[in-house]
Enzyme design. Sequence first.
Site, mmCIF file in Angstrom:
data_model
loop_
_atom_site.group_PDB
_atom_site.id
_atom_site.type_symbol
_atom_site.label_atom_id
_atom_site.label_comp_id
_atom_site.label_asym_id
_atom_site.label_seq_id
_atom_site.Cartn_x
_atom_site.Cartn_y
_atom_site.Cartn_z
ATOM 1 N N TYR A 177 0.856 -1.195 0.000
ATOM 2 C CA TYR A 177 0.000 0.000 0.000
ATOM 3 C C TYR A 177 0.879 1.228 0.000
ATOM 4 C CZ TYR A 177 1.050 0.876 4.923
ATOM 5 O OH TYR A 177 1.693 1.146 6.100
ATOM 6 N N CYS A 178 0.271 2.387 -0.335
ATOM 7 C CA CYS A 178 1.002 3.641 -0.161
ATOM 8 C C CYS A 178 0.071 4.755 0.284
ATOM 9 C CB CYS A 178 1.871 3.982 -1.358
ATOM 10 S SG CYS A 178 1.058 4.188 -2.927
ATOM 11 N N ARG A 179 0.048 5.883 -0.430
ATOM 12 C CA ARG A 179 -0.614 7.065 0.142
ATOM 13 C C ARG A 179 -2.115 7.094 -0.045
ATOM 14 N NH1 ARG A 179 3.914 10.674 -2.577
ATOM 15 N NH2 ARG A 179 5.447 10.680 -0.893
#
Lengths: 220, 220
Positions: A177-179
């Site tokens: 996952y990221c932002r």
Amino acid sequence: MSSHGPKQQLFEQFALIAKTLGHAHRLALVEHLAQGEQSVDVLAQKAGLSVANASQHLQQLRRAGLAATRRDGKFIFYRLADPSVLDLLTALHQIGERNLSEVQVVLSGYFHDRDAMEAVTRKELLKRSRAGAVTILDVRPHDEFALAHVAGAINIPMGDLERRMAELDPAIEIVAYCRGPYCVFSFEAVSLLRKRGFHIRRLEDGLPEWQAAGLPVERV
Amino acid sequence: MSSHGPKQQLFEQFALIAKTLGHAHRLALVEHLAQGEQSVDVLAQKAGLSVANASQHLQQLRRAGLAATRRDGKFIFYRLADPSVLDLLTALHQIGERNLSEVQVVLSGYFHDRDAMEAVTRKELLKRSRAGAVTILDVRPHDEFALAHVAGAINIPMGDLERRMAELDPAIEIVAYCRGPYCVFSFEAVSLLRKRGFHIRRLEDGLPEWQAAGLPVERV
DNA sequence: ATCATATTCAATGATTCGCTTGAATGATTA
DNA sequence: TAATCATTCAAGCGAATCATTGAATATGAT
């Protein structure tokens, strides 16, 4: 003589909020703010803006009730003022995805595997995380990981991923996952690691949405 | 040479949506659209705009994916393009109410009895409506009532209320509603009818939110 | 005190927005 | 076909927005 009725006055305020979100740079700043509170020049750097320009955009966000500030020494830390800001973004995304062909073109162009890369739901990840049968991979930069991350996640920023791939156990499925929903890092991570034989999927959305859902986060 | 990455492109589209909502007149038009599809000059009249001006604002709403159109003879009917538009408005309202002092001032000034006039929740009204022990009063203009109204409601537009008060049974509690959370009609109705001895409260929000919640509506 | 750093402020020019006016298009009616 | 009505288009003007530049504040370090 401002013969604006009360409704007109309210609508002007609500319009101010909407108008303030109506600029790509400010939307980008909001996405960064959603990772946690950060100083002006860090935000300017991440968003690729001059400090003066970022400062003015951030002040607009504050005046519109979207951001709030805290002074610590010579730094001023901006943060989101209200959890509803994420709801607002979610609604923008839905309307764009469903009603703007330009959005659909970009999504099917650059994120073309978006459906193929079926995202893992938060609920599913939480369950599998408790069972221990998953590696949660946070591909954001170190500083954002430090502010808050999904409980139990490990951090390998996208730029380091190729080099540090050995740290990942190929026998265990990875969820990256990221932002947020359109952060390219997690797409790139999936693409890269699949090529290298890893079993990996994306988490739906990013950390801010996980956090807003009240799911467990950790700080460094 | 537009070296905008895909994210930048998406953010510009989302910004377009937000910017389009960033004008008091367009927010007012959206509130009217939320009552049901209507023609350009009807919308212009209700919003107090010239037809040409309203037409241009409505076209902006359409270009931003917020509204859609249908032609019928020489009329063009505009409607909301997406149910998420209401979510977007709700988020704007929350952010404004919680973070903008100007909003708080207006609310406590003109809507000062907002807390005293505890609103009836949709759930509660639905239950009491099924039990039959309540008069549901729609104080919007006829044409909007005709487009859609809460199942079982009677329609007395605010302007006619004083004159047609005899139609209301003083022995039964009344729940009044209009276009949305800041529509002044329902506040005025409560204020007027309480003075005349009726037992009356407001419904939370208005028809669009009732409809969006999937609760029963009728058309004339 | 002096200096350095973080942030904001003020002024400028280019661009976009908002409203009005009057003309143009599209569909219906006489 | 001509006339009418609903809507859109095009041009024009004043106001607002955006990014840049350089100066001004405010805090902390030397």
